[in-house]
Scaffold this active site. Structure first.
Site, mmCIF file in Angstrom:
data_model
loop_
_atom_site.group_PDB
_atom_site.id
_atom_site.type_symbol
_atom_site.label_atom_id
_atom_site.label_comp_id
_atom_site.label_asym_id
_atom_site.label_seq_id
_atom_site.Cartn_x
_atom_site.Cartn_y
_atom_site.Cartn_z
ATOM 1 C CG LEU A 269 -0.565 5.103 -5.965
ATOM 2 C CD1 LEU A 269 0.745 5.884 -6.080
ATOM 3 C CD2 LEU A 269 -0.274 3.682 -5.495
ATOM 4 C CG ASP A 270 -4.841 4.229 -0.148
ATOM 5 O OD1 ASP A 270 -5.799 4.041 -0.919
ATOM 6 O OD2 ASP A 270 -4.404 3.354 0.628
#
Length: 315
Positions: A137-138
């Site tokens: 995930l960013d």
């Protein structure tokens, strides 16, 4: 401490006549074909007590013996760190990642990452590629991630992702009022000029995003998003491309947009919301050991809940 392994197998009739590396990958499924080929080359994996080449053909009844050491895949340091573990067993860890957390060390973020904390929590992860992290995930995207705790789980989960058998559902708040949901099926690749960004480009990798409206507001929409593919920044780029960028997205959101005649509270909230309003809400896959379907849900983080409340009150 290095893990030593010692295993044996006999070539079954069904695999007779195949290459050694192909058969080894079948009878020793915990290990990747690349790792097995290295062991064959080093003489750690032998046939009938003698070293063979990967391309040599083996036959029914041949005896395969493996004596090797698992060399650490990860050289990053283990560090104490907070992990919000939703579920853990001998095969997987499911995490609810907070905002402002880098998943994997990179230039500028060598320490203090999720990977560093995972290595501290579970030292055996050093023997697994990327410490068992099979999808990212960013930094400022919150929500659910799965980590494989052993090589077999890692291989099976990666295969499920490749076959699009992992369910990943997100919630997002976008700028603009959507009339309905839809599908974005556009290829993604590196931005032709700004190389740190991604963009819709001809000849890029297939990327498919499904989205559905939850609630509409005067100038925003609350949506759910499901991924078929998992490209870098996929949701953020696809939503921006169809002119519904995510609230707060510093990379793809464009300049700050304050709706006309909105409340002072909403204007203040939009100015203060400094991350993309994106949360990985639901994660589902077949358990790598049992094959049973399993899924988890993580509630929206407080900042997105507050933003939705302010949007609701902006009448």
């Amino acid at each position: 401490m290095t893990t030593k392994i010692k295993m044996q197998a006999v070539v079954p009739e069904a695999l007779s006549g195949n290459r050694l590396d192909q058969v080894a990958a079948s009878v020793f499924p915990d290990y990747s074909r690349g790792r097995l080929q290295t062991w064959i080359k080093d003489g750690a994996l032998q046939v009938n007590g003698a070293p063979w080449r990967s391309k040599d053909k083996v036959h029914e009844g041949d005896s395969l013996s493996l004596e090797a050491e698992l060399v650490a895949e990860e050289t990053h340091e283990a560090e104490p760190g907070e992990l919000n573990i939703v579920y853990e067993d001998e095969d997987v860890i499911v995490l609810n990642k907070p905002t402002n957390t880098v998943v994997h060390p990179a230039v500028g973020n060598r320490t203090g990452t999720l990977l560093n904390a995972l290595l501290h929590h579970c030292p055996q992860l050093k023997e697994i590629p990327r410490a068992g992290i099979v999808h990212r995930l960013d930094k400022d995207t919150t929500g659910l991630m799965v980590v494989a705790k052993n090589l077999l789980s890692h291989r099976i989960l990666v295969k499920q992702l490749q076959k699009r058998d992992v369910e990943r559902e997100y919630e997002a708040i976008v700028i603009g009022v959507m009339t309905a949901g839809g599908i974005v099926d556009l290829p993604l690749g590196r931005h032709p000029v700004q190389r740190q960004k991604r963009a819709v480009v001809e000849g890029g990798k297939e990327s498919v995003t499904h989205y559905r409206v939850i609630s509409r507001y005067r100038a925003h929409t609350h949506i759910t998003v499901k991924l078929e593919t998992g490209r870098t920044h996929q949701i953020r780029v696809h939503m921006s491309h169809i002119r519904y960028p995510l609230v707060g997205d510093p990379t793809y959101g464009g300049r700050l947009q304050i709706p006309k005649a909105c409340s002072g509270e909403l204007a203040k909230e939009l100015k203060a919301f400094k991350r993309q309003a994106l949360h990985a809400r639901k994660l589902g896959f077949s358990h790598p050991r049992t094959g049973e379907p399993c899924s988890w849900e993580a509630p929206l983080p407080e900042d997105m809940v507050h933003l939705l409340t302010v949007l609701q009150n902006d009448i």
